[in-house]
Design an enzyme around this catalytic site. Sequence first.
Site, PDB file in Angstrom:
ATOM      1  N   LEU A  14       0.837  -1.198   0.000  1.00 30.21           N
ATOM      2  CA  LEU A  14       0.000   0.000   0.000  1.00 30.21           C
ATOM      3  C   LEU A  14       0.874   1.251   0.000  1.00 30.21           C
ATOM      4  O   LEU A  14       1.091   1.874   1.019  1.00 30.21           O
ATOM      5  CB  LEU A  14      -0.907   0.019   1.235  1.00 30.21           C
ATOM      6  CG  LEU A  14      -2.122  -0.892   1.258  1.00 30.21           C
ATOM      7  CD1 LEU A  14      -3.025  -0.530   2.422  1.00 30.21           C
ATOM      8  CD2 LEU A  14      -2.910  -0.785  -0.046  1.00 30.21           C
ATOM      9  N   HIS A  15       1.390   1.604  -1.161  1.00 32.78           N
ATOM     10  CA  HIS A  15       2.178   2.838  -1.254  1.00 32.78           C
ATOM     11  C   HIS A  15       1.230   4.000  -1.531  1.00 32.78           C
ATOM     12  O   HIS A  15       0.006   3.843  -1.481  1.00 32.78           O
ATOM     13  CB  HIS A  15       3.288   2.706  -2.311  1.00 32.78           C
ATOM     14  CG  HIS A  15       2.780   2.437  -3.687  1.00 32.78           C
ATOM     15  ND1 HIS A  15       2.587   3.440  -4.598  1.00 32.78           N
ATOM     16  CD2 HIS A  15       2.394   1.288  -4.281  1.00 32.78           C
ATOM     17  CE1 HIS A  15       2.120   2.902  -5.723  1.00 32.78           C
ATOM     18  NE2 HIS A  15       1.992   1.607  -5.554  1.00 32.78           N
ATOM     19  N   ALA A  16       1.768   5.153  -1.823  1.00 30.76           N
ATOM     20  CA  ALA A  16       0.963   6.370  -1.864  1.00 30.76           C
ATOM     21  C   ALA A  16      -0.267   6.288  -2.776  1.00 30.76           C
ATOM     22  O   ALA A  16      -1.372   6.621  -2.366  1.00 30.76           O
ATOM     23  CB  ALA A  16       1.846   7.552  -2.271  1.00 30.76           C
ATOM     24  N   GLU A  87      -3.075  -2.036 -10.627  1.00 28.30           N
ATOM     25  CA  GLU A  87      -1.639  -1.795 -10.834  1.00 28.30           C
ATOM     26  C   GLU A  87      -0.944  -2.816 -11.716  1.00 28.30           C
ATOM     27  O   GLU A  87      -0.012  -2.482 -12.423  1.00 28.30           O
ATOM     28  CB  GLU A  87      -0.911  -1.755  -9.489  1.00 28.30           C
ATOM     29  CG  GLU A  87      -1.173  -0.464  -8.764  1.00 28.30           C
ATOM     30  CD  GLU A  87      -0.097  -0.129  -7.791  1.00 28.30           C
ATOM     31  OE1 GLU A  87       0.445  -1.045  -7.152  1.00 28.30           O
ATOM     32  OE2 GLU A  87       0.205   1.067  -7.658  1.00 28.30           O
TER      33      GLU A  87
END
Lengths: 88, 315
Positions: A14-16, A87
Amino acid sequence: MKKKTIVVKNKLGLHARPCALLVKTASKFRSDLMIKKGNMEVNGKSIMGVMMLAAEQDSELELIANGVDEEYLIIEIENLFENRFDEE
Amino acid sequence: MKILHVKEFFETMNKDFALSVLTDPKTMENVIQEGHLHRPGLALSGYMERFAYKRIQVLGETEISYIQTLPAELLYERLKEMFEFNIPLIIVTKGLSVPQQMEYLANEMNIAIILSRLSTDRLISGLTRYLRMYFAPQKSIHGTLVEVYGVGILLTGKSGIGKSECALDLLERRHRLISDDVVRITHTDDRLEGTSVNDIGYFMEVRGVGLIDVERMYGIHAVQKKTTIDTQIELLLWQDNIDYERIGLTNNYVNVLGVNLPIIYLPVSPGKNVSVIIEVVALNHILKNFGYEAAEVYQRKLQERINLKSRERSQ
């Protein structure tokens, strides 16, 4: 109150960007959303909180929704995780 | 319930406590479940009732020299009886040498023995502090923690009510930020300590702008690693039909990890300067600490005035 345990599937965790998407989605609903990871619990409508979880791939999160549209909230958030936040 | 692996304890504290491991590596898998120490003098002398075996056992000079006075067979029996309890870890201080029988039995019965070069006093005081912090009750909550005139203030309230904006305003007024959005609270020594949950830095989200780096923007004096939480301020949307505190004779508290934390329910509405009110809360808190309660003082003066008037009337 509705609870659901989910697993982070996308490789980068869970990146930005996924955090922003998650918070944006959660904010469309009237219900409150808390996200739990280990002994840390954060507000699912706050980007800093969700980012602070620093959730890596394969880590488990517990979604806790509370309010009139809690079921739909959980379903939509779950979809985001299922689709790996678009993604991969 | 939190647990501590002997291995983790050794790896984190071996420098501070000058530790070295005596027993086999497999004993390092043992688990410590209690944050207290025990000196097993009575158990060594044969009294095993109420033996606090779950705790870390500390053997100092007294215990070791007592052991050396015991005949070999008796010592073997005693230690065996003791080790049948599931002791996680024994620490021998001052770098004292451990009798061979003890080392052998500990390996046999899977009990970890660690040596420390520190004196018993120093080890016990250091270890007590370490264990108290490690086993201290902890939780993380949604809120912003600031320090205003040295008073730790936890701002809470729904997402979007303006906690971060309020913190920014306070930064502008030379107060300090500890953590925005998620605050980790630890209960130690009858007080609540608040810190950030990570060490990435002092970042903050401002709606409409994005992330900002508070430390870069306002300087090092604007941030702080931890503070004691003295009071909580819950920001609420102004509603006409709710009774807000008007005088301040009653104090409200919330229970956080077993501590009664004073809480103020603060109504906010657009255009209202919340940071000034927060400064007022902080100053009032300091006055209360000095024993001055404005509401009580005012009430007393008012009562005197009323009494005086009623005396005049009756004359």
